[in-house]
Design a protein around this motif. Structure first.
Motif, PDB file in Angstrom:
ATOM      1  N   MET A  56      94.530 -61.715  62.959  1.00 48.05           N
ATOM      2  CA  MET A  56      94.788 -62.961  62.208  1.00 48.05           C
ATOM      3  C   MET A  56      96.004 -63.658  62.815  1.00 48.05           C
ATOM      4  O   MET A  56      97.149 -63.349  62.488  1.00 48.05           O
ATOM      5  N   LEU A  57      95.747 -64.579  63.705  1.00 46.32           N
ATOM      6  CA  LEU A  57      96.818 -65.306  64.382  1.00 46.32           C
ATOM      7  C   LEU A  57      96.789 -66.776  63.964  1.00 46.32           C
ATOM      8  O   LEU A  57      95.729 -67.312  63.628  1.00 46.32           O
ATOM      9  N   PRO A  58      97.924 -67.463  64.023  1.00 45.85           N
ATOM     10  CA  PRO A  58      97.970 -68.849  63.508  1.00 45.85           C
ATOM     11  C   PRO A  58      97.275 -69.878  64.389  1.00 45.85           C
ATOM     12  O   PRO A  58      96.829 -70.915  63.897  1.00 45.85           O
ATOM     13  N   ASP A  59      97.161 -69.603  65.680  1.00 48.04           N
ATOM     14  CA  ASP A  59      96.650 -70.638  66.582  1.00 48.04           C
ATOM     15  C   ASP A  59      95.283 -70.335  67.184  1.00 48.04           C
ATOM     16  O   ASP A  59      94.559 -71.244  67.580  1.00 48.04           O
ATOM     17  N   ARG A  60      94.910 -69.029  67.242  1.00 50.48           N
ATOM     18  CA  ARG A  60      93.630 -68.677  67.866  1.00 50.48           C
ATOM     19  C   ARG A  60      93.029 -67.481  67.144  1.00 50.48           C
ATOM     20  O   ARG A  60      93.738 -66.669  66.550  1.00 50.48           O
ATOM     21  N   ASP A  61      91.734 -67.379  67.208  1.00 47.44           N
ATOM     22  CA  ASP A  61      91.052 -66.224  66.641  1.00 47.44           C
ATOM     23  C   ASP A  61      91.388 -64.988  67.472  1.00 47.44           C
ATOM     24  O   ASP A  61      91.325 -65.023  68.705  1.00 47.44           O
ATOM     25  N   GLY A  62      91.756 -63.894  66.773  1.00 46.27           N
ATOM     26  CA  GLY A  62      92.158 -62.686  67.462  1.00 46.27           C
ATOM     27  C   GLY A  62      91.065 -62.117  68.358  1.00 46.27           C
ATOM     28  O   GLY A  62      91.348 -61.604  69.444  1.00 46.27           O
ATOM     29  N   LEU A  63      89.806 -62.217  67.926  1.00 44.37           N
ATOM     30  CA  LEU A  63      88.703 -61.724  68.745  1.00 44.37           C
ATOM     31  C   LEU A  63      88.593 -62.511  70.043  1.00 44.37           C
ATOM     32  O   LEU A  63      88.310 -61.948  71.105  1.00 44.37           O
ATOM     33  N   ASP A  64      88.831 -63.800  69.948  1.00 42.39           N
ATOM     34  CA  ASP A  64      88.783 -64.634  71.149  1.00 42.39           C
ATOM     35  C   ASP A  64      89.893 -64.230  72.119  1.00 42.39           C
ATOM     36  O   ASP A  64      89.680 -64.161  73.341  1.00 42.39           O
ATOM     37  N   VAL A  65      91.075 -63.931  71.586  1.00 40.75           N
ATOM     38  CA  VAL A  65      92.193 -63.486  72.421  1.00 40.75           C
ATOM     39  C   VAL A  65      91.840 -62.155  73.096  1.00 40.75           C
ATOM     40  O   VAL A  65      92.087 -61.967  74.294  1.00 40.75           O
ATOM     41  N   MET A  66      91.249 -61.243  72.340  1.00 45.09           N
ATOM     42  CA  MET A  66      90.885 -59.949  72.900  1.00 45.09           C
ATOM     43  C   MET A  66      89.864 -60.100  74.026  1.00 45.09           C
ATOM     44  O   MET A  66      89.965 -59.449  75.077  1.00 45.09           O
ATOM     45  N   ARG A  67      88.852 -60.927  73.793  1.00 42.58           N
ATOM     46  CA  ARG A  67      87.834 -61.139  74.835  1.00 42.58           C
ATOM     47  C   ARG A  67      88.471 -61.697  76.100  1.00 42.58           C
ATOM     48  O   ARG A  67      88.097 -61.336  77.221  1.00 42.58           O
ATOM     49  N   HIS A  68      89.434 -62.615  75.928  1.00 42.53           N
ATOM     50  CA  HIS A  68      90.145 -63.182  77.065  1.00 42.53           C
ATOM     51  C   HIS A  68      90.876 -62.087  77.840  1.00 42.53           C
ATOM     52  O   HIS A  68      90.841 -62.033  79.082  1.00 42.53           O
ATOM     53  N   ILE A  69      91.535 -61.190  77.110  1.00 47.36           N
ATOM     54  CA  ILE A  69      92.284 -60.094  77.729  1.00 47.36           C
ATOM     55  C   ILE A  69      91.343 -59.175  78.512  1.00 47.36           C
ATOM     56  O   ILE A  69      91.608 -58.820  79.667  1.00 47.36           O
ATOM     57  N   LEU A  70      90.229 -58.802  77.895  1.00 51.11           N
ATOM     58  CA  LEU A  70      89.305 -57.872  78.535  1.00 51.11           C
ATOM     59  C   LEU A  70      88.538 -58.507  79.689  1.00 51.11           C
ATOM     60  O   LEU A  70      88.110 -57.810  80.608  1.00 51.11           O
ATOM     61  N   THR A  71      88.353 -59.808  79.631  1.00 51.83           N
ATOM     62  CA  THR A  71      87.739 -60.500  80.765  1.00 51.83           C
ATOM     63  C   THR A  71      88.688 -60.496  81.956  1.00 51.83           C
ATOM     64  O   THR A  71      88.282 -60.295  83.108  1.00 51.83           O
ATOM     65  N   THR A  72      89.985 -60.694  81.663  1.00 51.76           N
ATOM     66  CA  THR A  72      90.998 -60.692  82.715  1.00 51.76           C
ATOM     67  C   THR A  72      91.197 -59.304  83.298  1.00 51.76           C
ATOM     68  O   THR A  72      91.306 -59.119  84.512  1.00 51.76           O
ATOM     69  N   ASP A  73      91.259 -58.294  82.396  1.00 55.66           N
ATOM     70  CA  ASP A  73      91.467 -56.908  82.841  1.00 55.66           C
ATOM     71  C   ASP A  73      90.594 -55.982  81.996  1.00 55.66           C
ATOM     72  O   ASP A  73      91.013 -55.524  80.929  1.00 55.66           O
ATOM     73  N   PRO A  74      89.380 -55.663  82.461  1.00 62.57           N
ATOM     74  CA  PRO A  74      88.475 -54.806  81.682  1.00 62.57           C
ATOM     75  C   PRO A  74      89.035 -53.408  81.409  1.00 62.57           C
ATOM     76  O   PRO A  74      88.573 -52.725  80.500  1.00 62.57           O
ATOM     77  N   ALA A  75      90.045 -52.985  82.194  1.00 59.64           N
ATOM     78  CA  ALA A  75      90.614 -51.645  82.008  1.00 59.64           C
ATOM     79  C   ALA A  75      91.667 -51.609  80.910  1.00 59.64           C
ATOM     80  O   ALA A  75      92.108 -50.533  80.502  1.00 59.64           O
ATOM     81  N   ALA A  76      92.093 -52.769  80.413  1.00 66.88           N
ATOM     82  CA  ALA A  76      93.125 -52.805  79.364  1.00 66.88           C
ATOM     83  C   ALA A  76      92.600 -52.151  78.089  1.00 66.88           C
ATOM     84  O   ALA A  76      91.424 -52.256  77.756  1.00 66.88           O
ATOM     85  N   HIS A  77      93.494 -51.473  77.346  1.00 65.48           N
ATOM     86  CA  HIS A  77      93.144 -50.822  76.094  1.00 65.48           C
ATOM     87  C   HIS A  77      93.770 -51.630  74.943  1.00 65.48           C
ATOM     88  O   HIS A  77      94.996 -51.664  74.810  1.00 65.48           O
ATOM     89  N   VAL A  78      92.913 -52.256  74.165  1.00 64.66           N
ATOM     90  CA  VAL A  78      93.379 -53.117  73.078  1.00 64.66           C
ATOM     91  C   VAL A  78      93.228 -52.384  71.747  1.00 64.66           C
ATOM     92  O   VAL A  78      92.141 -51.905  71.412  1.00 64.66           O
ATOM     93  N   ILE A  79      94.324 -52.304  71.004  1.00 69.07           N
ATOM     94  CA  ILE A  79      94.312 -51.749  69.648  1.00 69.07           C
ATOM     95  C   ILE A  79      94.439 -52.931  68.688  1.00 69.07           C
ATOM     96  O   ILE A  79      95.455 -53.631  68.699  1.00 69.07           O
ATOM     97  N   VAL A  80      93.409 -53.171  67.896  1.00 70.46           N
ATOM     98  CA  VAL A  80      93.437 -54.323  66.999  1.00 70.46           C
ATOM     99  C   VAL A  80      94.014 -53.926  65.642  1.00 70.46           C
ATOM    100  O   VAL A  80      93.857 -52.795  65.193  1.00 70.46           O
ATOM    101  N   ILE A  81      94.681 -54.872  65.015  1.00 67.27           N
ATOM    102  CA  ILE A  81      95.299 -54.673  63.706  1.00 67.27           C
ATOM    103  C   ILE A  81      94.653 -55.648  62.736  1.00 67.27           C
ATOM    104  O   ILE A  81      94.523 -56.843  63.035  1.00 67.27           O
TER     105      ILE A  81
END
Length: 459
Positions: A56-81
């Motif tokens: 829950m972020l003020p400017d962007r959907d958190g899922l969209d941010v995560m997808r952006h991160i994993l597209t940039t670096d598929p090896a990154a490990h994202v822990i969602v809150i």
């Protein structure tokens, strides 16, 4: 040796300070961001291996941010809150590639536990990384049909995550093989793999089997017992026939999933364990939820990444490949000279519906090898109900069907008992607990008898 920095994306300043202090106190370097855009910018600069991301972020959907991160670096490990009322959002994130999720409010230990898991997984992944086909068979699986290639790809994509996996499929399709493949492909492969059949254990003993007990906790508890959850610490716990679990124990399992703690029967305090949960059922889990036999909140907690095992009849020529592998195995064990299947047998195998799936095929080939001699398996060697003369529209009748005494003349009482039991299991689509209820015996009795039959056949 210094650790790579963590990226924390959290928009609430007070929580950001608490998480940051906890992580730094444990020796982690932390970079923080309060918005999605700031988080993505920081991610591009520091290239962290582990990211803590509030959905829950003020400017962007958190899922969209995560997808952006994993597209940039598929090896990154994202822990969602996520907040307590947004479990479905967390499940969606896990299916999209998140490594783990935290539900507010969570304690410092749960936070550190999630971060340590992700960091360890990242190290193992870096040490063992090598290019491989994503559709190649895994573990003990045999077959390269499109349906199984999808399964192999899904196993590989979920293996590095901490997500719970809910495996469904008919009896005999290889659900435990799937769980073992997930474990052996994951960063937990060096840890234990503990399988527990929830339908084979009486309800009053299941809690002790899962969580353990202390000596004297109840009548018959003459020594401390470590439960399956503690035995799987550092590895994977596979709960088979999960829909057969007692409702009271389902509540305790849900608490275990939320807190990563167990409390053995008779213990005064809980303890932490590091376990990944995989589960399976041959039922329709949503139907069990509708009937009140399975908790809805537990279903959504477990049903993060679903994998459906296809029935053998939908796997094309896999049936031939599996049959030939089984024939080779049994011929070696039984010291027979079989080397292959005749063209007629291959055609019969392709046409059969295989209601018992790979388990049925296994028994058919074992039967053929034990009772016959030769090099090629011919139609005459197959069990009577599979031979062409039986006719495709004449399925094998069970002893309790239209002609209850047909085929029983000359058989011993033990042989008749086995026919009745196997017929009941077949009519209930492979569900031993449901067959046991019809026959008015415990499921453990049927499992014990079947194991005895297998040992007798192999002796």
């Amino acid at each position: 040796m210094s650790r790579p920095p963590l990226l924390l994306i959290e928009d609430t300043p007070s929580l950001q300070m608490v998480y940051q202090a906890t992580l730094r106190g444990a020796g982690h370097e932390v970079v923080t961001a309060g918005t999605g855009e700031a988080g993505l910018a920081a991610f591009g600069q520091i290239k962290p291996g582990v990211v803590l991301l509030d959905l829950m972020l003020p400017d962007r959907d958190g899922l969209d941010v995560m997808r952006h991160i994993l597209t940039t670096d598929p090896a990154a490990h994202v822990i969602v809150i996520t907040a307590n009322g947004s479990i479905k959002k967390a499940v969606e994130a896990m299916r999209a590639g998140a490594h783990d999720f935290l539900v507010k409010p969570f304690d410092n230990q749960r936070l550190l536990h999630a971060v340590e898991n992700a960091s360890h997984a990242l190290q193992v992944q870096s040490a063992t990384a090598e290019p491989s086909r994503t559709d190649a068979p895994l573990g003990d699986f045999i077959g390269s049909s499109p349906a199984m290639q999808d399964v192999y790809t899904r196993i590989r994509s979920v293996a590095r995550s901490m997500a719970t996996v809910f495996i469904t499929g008919e009896s005999g399709t290889g659900k435990e093989l799937c769980a073992q493949a997930i474990h052996s492909t994951s960063n937990r492969a060096g840890g234990p793999f503990i399988a527990l059949n929830c339908g084979a254990i009486p309800a009053d003993l299941l809690e002790s089997e899962v969580f353990g007990h202390l000596r004297g906790a109840f009548t018959g508890a003459i020594a401390d017992k470590i439960g399956a959850a503690a035995a799987a610490d550092g590895g994977t716990l596979f709960l088979d026939e999960i829909c057969e679990m007692d409702l009271n124990l389902q509540t305790k399992l849900l608490r275990f999933l939320q807190t990563s703690t167990i409390q053995p029967v008779g213990a005064s305090r809980p303890r932490k364990v590091n376990v990944r949960i995989l589960c399976a059922t041959n039922r329709d889990p949503m139907e069990s939820v509708r009937r009140g036999q399975f908790r809805e909140d537990l279903y959504y907690r477990l049903h993060v990444v679903p994998i459906h095992m296809p029935p053998l009849r939908d796997r094309g020529d896999d049936v031939i490949e599996i049959a030939e592998a089984l024939l080779t195995k049994f011929a070696r064990e039984e010291r027979r000279s079989f080397t292959g299947l005749s063209a007629e047998v291959k055609e019969i195998f392709r046409r059969l519906p295989w209601p018992g799936n790979v388990r049925q095929l296994n028994n058919v080939l074992w039967n053929v090898v034990v009772l016959n001699e030769g090099q090629n398996v011919t139609p005459a060697m197959l069990p009577l109900d599979l031979r062409p003369s039986a006719g495709p529209a004449d399925p094998p009748p069970g002893p309790g069907m239209a002609h209850p005494l047909r085929g029983l003349a000359g058989k011993t009482l033990a042989e008749i008992e086995r026919l009745v039991i196997e017929d009941a299991i077949r009519r209930h689509n492979g569900s031993v607990p449901r067959a046991a209820r019809e026959l008015d015996v415990s499921a453990s009795t049927l499992y014990r008898k079947r194991e005895g039959w297998m040992r007798t056949t192999s002796a």
